[in-house]
Design a protein around this motif. Structure first.
Motif, PDB file in Angstrom:
ATOM      1  N   TYR A 102      -1.655   8.565 -13.724  1.00  0.00           N
ATOM      2  CA  TYR A 102      -2.691   7.548 -13.594  1.00  0.00           C
ATOM      3  C   TYR A 102      -2.118   6.150 -13.692  1.00  0.00           C
ATOM      4  N   TYR A 103      -2.637   5.238 -12.826  1.00  0.00           N
ATOM      5  CA  TYR A 103      -2.429   3.800 -13.035  1.00  0.00           C
ATOM      6  C   TYR A 103      -3.765   3.271 -13.538  1.00  0.00           C
ATOM      7  N   GLY A 104      -3.915   3.111 -14.828  1.00  0.00           N
ATOM      8  CA  GLY A 104      -5.216   2.720 -15.357  1.00  0.00           C
ATOM      9  C   GLY A 104      -6.220   3.811 -15.084  1.00  0.00           C
ATOM     10  N   GLY A 108       5.912  12.813   3.123  1.00  0.00           N
ATOM     11  CA  GLY A 108       4.480  12.552   3.175  1.00  0.00           C
ATOM     12  C   GLY A 108       4.246  11.131   3.623  1.00  0.00           C
ATOM     13  N   PRO A 109       3.032  10.839   4.091  1.00  0.00           N
ATOM     14  CA  PRO A 109       2.748   9.502   4.603  1.00  0.00           C
ATOM     15  C   PRO A 109       2.794   8.438   3.498  1.00  0.00           C
ATOM     16  N   SER A 110       2.899   7.199   3.909  1.00  0.00           N
ATOM     17  CA  SER A 110       2.988   6.078   2.975  1.00  0.00           C
ATOM     18  C   SER A 110       1.781   6.041   2.033  1.00  0.00           C
ATOM     19  N   GLY A 111       2.039   5.826   0.769  1.00  0.00           N
ATOM     20  CA  GLY A 111       0.964   5.675  -0.206  1.00  0.00           C
ATOM     21  C   GLY A 111       0.482   6.983  -0.797  1.00  0.00           C
ATOM     22  N   CYS A 112       1.134   8.117  -0.467  1.00  0.00           N
ATOM     23  CA  CYS A 112       0.628   9.392  -0.970  1.00  0.00           C
ATOM     24  C   CYS A 112       1.160   9.700  -2.367  1.00  0.00           C
ATOM     25  N   GLY A 113       2.020   8.854  -2.901  1.00  0.00           N
ATOM     26  CA  GLY A 113       2.449   9.036  -4.283  1.00  0.00           C
ATOM     27  C   GLY A 113       3.851   9.596  -4.453  1.00  0.00           C
ATOM     28  N   LYS A 114       4.667   9.535  -3.409  1.00  0.00           N
ATOM     29  CA  LYS A 114       6.032  10.067  -3.524  1.00  0.00           C
ATOM     30  C   LYS A 114       6.839   9.283  -4.549  1.00  0.00           C
ATOM     31  N   SER A 115       6.802   7.960  -4.415  1.00  0.00           N
ATOM     32  CA  SER A 115       7.559   7.143  -5.367  1.00  0.00           C
ATOM     33  C   SER A 115       7.014   7.326  -6.776  1.00  0.00           C
ATOM     34  N   GLN A 156       6.990   0.807 -18.693  1.00  0.00           N
ATOM     35  CA  GLN A 156       6.705  -0.606 -18.941  1.00  0.00           C
ATOM     36  C   GLN A 156       5.436  -1.069 -18.220  1.00  0.00           C
ATOM     37  N   THR A 157       4.895  -0.232 -17.332  1.00  0.00           N
ATOM     38  CA  THR A 157       3.710  -0.639 -16.585  1.00  0.00           C
ATOM     39  C   THR A 157       2.466  -0.413 -17.434  1.00  0.00           C
ATOM     40  N   PRO A 158       1.722  -1.475 -17.729  1.00  0.00           N
ATOM     41  CA  PRO A 158       0.538  -1.287 -18.563  1.00  0.00           C
ATOM     42  C   PRO A 158      -0.453  -0.334 -17.896  1.00  0.00           C
ATOM     43  N   PHE A 168      16.893   3.284  -5.741  1.00  0.00           N
ATOM     44  CA  PHE A 168      15.558   2.793  -5.437  1.00  0.00           C
ATOM     45  C   PHE A 168      15.346   2.564  -3.956  1.00  0.00           C
ATOM     46  N   GLN A 169      14.080   2.359  -3.620  1.00  0.00           N
ATOM     47  CA  GLN A 169      13.689   2.171  -2.229  1.00  0.00           C
ATOM     48  C   GLN A 169      14.368   0.940  -1.630  1.00  0.00           C
ATOM     49  N   ARG A 170      14.450  -0.138  -2.427  1.00  0.00           N
ATOM     50  CA  ARG A 170      15.142  -1.338  -1.966  1.00  0.00           C
ATOM     51  C   ARG A 170      16.359  -1.554  -2.843  1.00  0.00           C
ATOM     52  N   ASP A 219      14.978   7.340  -3.798  1.00  0.00           N
ATOM     53  CA  ASP A 219      13.739   6.942  -3.142  1.00  0.00           C
ATOM     54  C   ASP A 219      14.077   6.271  -1.815  1.00  0.00           C
ATOM     55  N   GLU A 220      13.945   7.013  -0.743  1.00  0.00           N
ATOM     56  CA  GLU A 220      14.296   6.506   0.595  1.00  0.00           C
ATOM     57  C   GLU A 220      15.612   5.749   0.577  1.00  0.00           C
ATOM     58  N   PRO A 221      16.684   6.393   0.176  1.00  0.00           N
ATOM     59  CA  PRO A 221      17.948   5.665   0.006  1.00  0.00           C
ATOM     60  C   PRO A 221      18.512   5.171   1.332  1.00  0.00           C
ATOM     61  N   THR A 228      11.928  10.842   1.456  1.00  0.00           N
ATOM     62  CA  THR A 228      12.353  10.310   2.751  1.00  0.00           C
ATOM     63  C   THR A 228      11.208  10.307   3.754  1.00  0.00           C
ATOM     64  N   HIS A 229      11.258   9.309   4.629  1.00  0.00           N
ATOM     65  CA  HIS A 229      10.310   9.251   5.743  1.00  0.00           C
ATOM     66  C   HIS A 229      10.946   9.822   7.000  1.00  0.00           C
ATOM     67  N   ASN A 230      12.215  10.172   6.866  1.00  0.00           N
ATOM     68  CA  ASN A 230      12.951  10.636   8.022  1.00  0.00           C
ATOM     69  C   ASN A 230      12.928  12.165   8.043  1.00  0.00           C
ATOM     70  N   LEU A 246       0.234  14.599   0.331  1.00  0.00           N
ATOM     71  CA  LEU A 246      -0.784  13.925   1.130  1.00  0.00           C
ATOM     72  C   LEU A 246      -1.780  13.294   0.170  1.00  0.00           C
ATOM     73  N   MET A 247      -2.359  12.185   0.619  1.00  0.00           N
ATOM     74  CA  MET A 247      -3.363  11.535  -0.203  1.00  0.00           C
ATOM     75  C   MET A 247      -4.713  12.193   0.062  1.00  0.00           C
ATOM     76  N   ASP A 248      -5.409  12.553  -0.995  1.00  0.00           N
ATOM     77  CA  ASP A 248      -6.731  13.142  -0.821  1.00  0.00           C
ATOM     78  C   ASP A 248      -7.664  12.062  -0.263  1.00  0.00           C
ATOM     79  N   THR A 291     -10.538  10.971  -3.004  1.00  0.00           N
ATOM     80  CA  THR A 291     -10.186  10.333  -4.268  1.00  0.00           C
ATOM     81  C   THR A 291      -8.985   9.394  -4.151  1.00  0.00           C
ATOM     82  N   ARG A 292      -8.301   9.386  -3.015  1.00  0.00           N
ATOM     83  CA  ARG A 292      -7.104   8.580  -2.769  1.00  0.00           C
ATOM     84  C   ARG A 292      -5.951   8.970  -3.690  1.00  0.00           C
ATOM     85  N   SER A 293      -6.052  10.096  -4.364  1.00  0.00           N
ATOM     86  CA  SER A 293      -4.917  10.468  -5.210  1.00  0.00           C
ATOM     87  C   SER A 293      -4.028  11.475  -4.487  1.00  0.00           C
TER      88      SER A 293
HETATM   89  N1  LIG Z   1       2.117  -0.193 -10.349  1.00  0.00           N
HETATM   90  C1  LIG Z   1       1.036   0.295  -9.719  1.00  0.00           C
HETATM   91  N2  LIG Z   1      -0.206   0.007 -10.165  1.00  0.00           N
HETATM   92  C2  LIG Z   1      -1.287   0.496  -9.528  1.00  0.00           C
HETATM   93  N3  LIG Z   1      -1.248   1.300  -8.472  1.00  0.00           N
HETATM   94  C3  LIG Z   1      -0.046   1.627  -7.977  1.00  0.00           C
HETATM   95  C4  LIG Z   1       1.165   1.144  -8.571  1.00  0.00           C
HETATM   96  N4  LIG Z   1       2.209   1.626  -7.867  1.00  0.00           N
HETATM   97  C5  LIG Z   1       1.675   2.383  -6.877  1.00  0.00           C
HETATM   98  N5  LIG Z   1       0.326   2.384  -6.934  1.00  0.00           N
HETATM   99  C6  LIG Z   1      -0.580   3.122  -6.032  1.00  0.00           C
HETATM  100  O1  LIG Z   1      -0.279   4.490  -6.118  1.00  0.00           O
HETATM  101  C7  LIG Z   1      -0.351   5.094  -4.831  1.00  0.00           C
HETATM  102  C8  LIG Z   1       0.947   5.781  -4.530  1.00  0.00           C
HETATM  103  O2  LIG Z   1       1.973   4.817  -4.412  1.00  0.00           O
HETATM  104  P1  LIG Z   1       3.488   5.204  -4.158  1.00  0.00           P
HETATM  105  O3  LIG Z   1       4.293   3.965  -4.280  1.00  0.00           O
HETATM  106  O4  LIG Z   1       3.837   6.331  -5.026  1.00  0.00           O
HETATM  107  O5  LIG Z   1       3.456   5.674  -2.629  1.00  0.00           O
HETATM  108  P2  LIG Z   1       4.620   6.224  -1.708  1.00  0.00           P
HETATM  109  O6  LIG Z   1       4.250   7.589  -1.310  1.00  0.00           O
HETATM  110  O7  LIG Z   1       5.932   6.048  -2.365  1.00  0.00           O
HETATM  111  O8  LIG Z   1       4.524   5.262  -0.451  1.00  0.00           O
HETATM  112  P3  LIG Z   1       5.695   4.661   0.475  1.00  0.00           P
HETATM  113  O9  LIG Z   1       6.098   5.760   1.380  1.00  0.00           O
HETATM  114  O10 LIG Z   1       5.010   3.566   1.215  1.00  0.00           O
HETATM  115  O11 LIG Z   1       6.774   4.196  -0.405  1.00  0.00           O
HETATM  116  C9  LIG Z   1      -0.706   3.978  -3.863  1.00  0.00           C
HETATM  117  O12 LIG Z   1      -2.095   4.056  -3.615  1.00  0.00           O
HETATM  118  C10 LIG Z   1      -0.362   2.733  -4.597  1.00  0.00           C
HETATM  119  O13 LIG Z   1      -1.210   1.685  -4.211  1.00  0.00           O
END
Ligand SMILES: Nc1ncnc2c1ncn2[C@@H]1O[C@H](COP(=O)(O)OP(=O)(O)OP(=O)(O)O)[C@@H](O)[C@H]1O
Ligand SMILES: [Mg+2]
Lengths: 289, 288
Positions: free
Chosen positions: B44-46, B68-75, B87-89, B122-124, B203-205, B234-236, B251-253, B256-258
């Motif tokens: 959870y983020y909050g 998986g597609p961008s934003g699905c929570g891989k990172s 460290q993330t509140p 890391f990704q970058r 993470d996407e090295p 990886t996206h590749n 995949l993102m649901d 619920t976007r999770s």
């Molecule tokens: N620090 C954060 N605080 C709140 N929400 C976050 C935080 N980091 C990521 N999210 C959210 O969590 C979800 C998953 O993010 P994540 O970075 O894990 O995606 P990803 O699969 O790695 O995407 P990408 O392929 O673009 O790197 C996204 O909806 C994102 O907006």
């Protein structure tokens, strides 16, 4: 193709206009600075001679023709300023930098909010107020004007400047760098010490220099704490001379030779700040590149 | 990398898988020990649930790809493994995420010691504003290496492994910030492997690398697999097919976007015979 946009000429004109405005404003801001500096050099350069740097105060000797003979030098002021500001720096540096680190690394902490508020108030406080505080708390209690009391007053003036610049600069260090250190298993204090602080070092030094320059030129708090001394003195618990005090004192005398000394002192003060500034910049630059 | 550029040709993917299988000389991973294991893990983020109910294993001496597609929570999942979110509140995990059977989020786990066992790229690229040498020596010094000769030898070894040695051997003591983006990323890889972590998270090295450097990184992964456990996001698709033993598709649901784990299994099967329609659509590039 690219140059045929209808408002191309207008955009070009606006661009020139804006650039002209910024250049104009910069020149306007520089004019008084250049005037003051060149006048200080013009009036002060004549006072610089060997006696100026090697002698302390000499009572003016008025010749039969009304000319003032030996005017003495400001060695006591140079030594005094270096000692007073140096000790102030030794006191302010660790406190200021550590407080800045605390504010930057633990920002959302209720103590941090209080500290930040206090630093802001303190950095806006007129220096004479700090001087009065040092006078009441130190000089009156010890029944003694002293260099140390002056250093404490200057340190109080320096701490907020150092703290706030340190905080601002540390916040600019990319978060990803801390993450890299964290992922290598560095505890937080080690990250701060080995990654964040070195990266921010030249920025922090700029803050320290600002504080140093401000403290070196301060006169009001010194009047109430170190008082002044006509002789070269290195005793911390006794009154001591300082360059700004000499400028103040010598400007306000009827003897032209001493007035010239005042200009010389002003020039030396300016050069001192400039030299320290340049050398520290040079030193920190060669380290980070 | 844009979705459109993903491979649309299943056949060429299959060919790649075949090549990859030859390189890997390994078809069955079931017998390998479970280095990392997620059981009904949530993150959870909050109030926002970024991961829901993830259950999978990452086996010792194998490479696990997360796609998986961008934003699905891989990172998010990857960073949860070495507690980079501490460290993330408001960020917190629950459920089980185990390293060698010990819960990473358990009260007895020390995050600093945990991260010394789990390296991360890391990704970058995020090099330190230090010399190239000091970047790589950073983790070694933390691990207690102080002998100059040993340090120098290990730094060289890691730079060679990351295919960077020839480019930087003459300027080891100049700032790492002077390197190109791709060189910086390879430096980050060298830095991460230097202290010999047990697990390497990537993470996407390769997103900032050219194809040649990418292949070198993949070779490095195959080499490192002997000693380490590697998890790579990886996206590749080709990279996942070429260089991994097992693949997790997330995949993102939509409601619920999770993030959810849709399918997890041997890479070969995920790419040639996926069980879920959504996996098939994704790996063949017919997604969204
Ligand atoms: N620090 C954060 N605080 C709140 N929400 C976050 C935080 N980091 C990521 N999210 C959210 O969590 C979800 C998953 O993010 P994540 O970075 O894990 O995606 P990803 O699969 O790695 O995407 P990408 O392929 O673009 O790197 C996204 O909806 C994102 O907006
Ligand atoms: Mg990501």
């Amino acid at each position: 193709m690219i140059t045929q946009a209808t408002n191309y000429r207008r955009r070009k004109l606006v661009d020139y206009g804006m650039r002209g405005l910024t250049i104009g404003a910069t020149v306007l801001a520089l004019i008084p600075l250049v005037l003051i500096l060149s006048y200080v050099v013009f009036r002060g350069a004549g006072a610089l001679n060997i006696a100026f740097f090697t002698q302390a105060y000499e009572p003016p000797v008025v010749g039969l023709d009304g000319e003032v003979g030996n005017a003495g030098g400001v060695l006591h002021g140079i030594i005094g300023s270096l000692i007073i500001v140096g000790i102030a720096l030794i006191m302010a540096l660790p406190i200021g930098i550590l407080a800045g680190v605390f504010l930057a690394e633990y920002p959302s902490n209720s103590v941090a909010t209080v500290v930040r508020f206090c630093t802001d108030v303190l950095s806006a406080a007129p220096s004479i107020v700090i001087g009065v505080a040092a006078y009441v708390l130190i000089v009156q209690r010890t029944h003694q004007f002293s260099a140390l009391a002056g250093s404490v007053a200057l340190a109080v003036l320096m701490v907020p400047v150092i703290t706030r610049t340190t905080e601002e600069i540390l916040k600019l260090v990319p978060h990803t760098m801390r993450e890299a250190a964290m992922a290598l298993g560095a505890p937080k204090w080690w990250q701060t010490l080995t990654v964040v602080l070195p990266t921010a070092m030249s920025g922090i030094m700029t803050g320290v220099l600002l504080a140093f320059a401000r403290a070196t030129g301060e006169t009001a708090p010194l009047l109430l704490t170190v008082l002044g001394n006509n002789n070269v003195s290195v005793k911390l618990l006794e009154p001591m001379a300082a360059l700004p005090l000499l400028t103040y004192k010598y400007t306000d005398t009827p003897f032209p030779a001493q007035n010239t000394l005042a200009w010389g002192t002003a020039l030396v003060l300016t050069l001192l700040v400039l030299t320290v500034n340049l050398s520290v910049r040079w030193a920190t630059r060669s380290r980070t590149k | 990398m844009s979705e459109a550029r993903l491979l649309t040709n299943t056949n060429s993917l299959r060919r790649n898988v075949a090549v990859g299988a030859l390189v890997r000389e390994r078809e069955h991973t079931d017998t390998l020990a479970h280095k990392l294991e997620a059981k009904n893990f949530n993150f959870y983020y909050g109030t926002f649930q970024a991961l829901s109910d993830i259950s999978m294993v990452m086996r010792e001496h194998s490479i696990t790809a997360i796609i998986g597609p961008s934003g699905c929570g891989k990172s998010t999942l990857l960073r949860a493994i070495n507690r980079m979110h501490d460290q993330t509140p408001g960020a917190r995990g629950n459920g089980q995420l185990m390293l060698d059977g010990q819960n990473i989020y358990g009260p007895e786990t020390d995050a600093v010691l945990l991260r010394r066992r789990i390296g991360m790229v890391f990704q970058r690229p995020n090099v330190f504003a230090k010399s190239i040498f000091d970047n790589i020596a950073y983790g070694l010094r933390i691990a207690g290496w102080h002998d100059r000769k040993q340090l120098a030898a290990r730094v060289e070894q890691c730079l060679r492994q990351a295919a960077l040695w020839d480019e930087v051997k003459d300027r080891l003591h100049s700032s790492a910030l002077g390197l190109s983006g791709g060189q910086q990323q390879r430096l980050c890889i060298a830095r991460a492997i230097a202290p010999r972590p047990e697990v390497l998270l990537m993470d996407e090295p390769c997103s900032a690398l050219d194809p040649i450097a990418t292949l070198k990184v993949e070779e490095l992964m195959l080499e490192l697999r002997r000693e380490y456990t590697i998890v790579i996001v990886t996206h590749n698709m080709q990279q996942a097919a070429r260089a991994s033993d097992e693949t997790a598709f997330m995949l993102m649901d939509p409601a619920t976007r999770s993030g959810q784990l849709i399918e997890f299994g041997p890479t070969n099967r995920i790419f040639t015979n996926p069980q879920d329609k959504r996996t098939e659509d994704y790996v063949t590039g017919q997604f969204g």
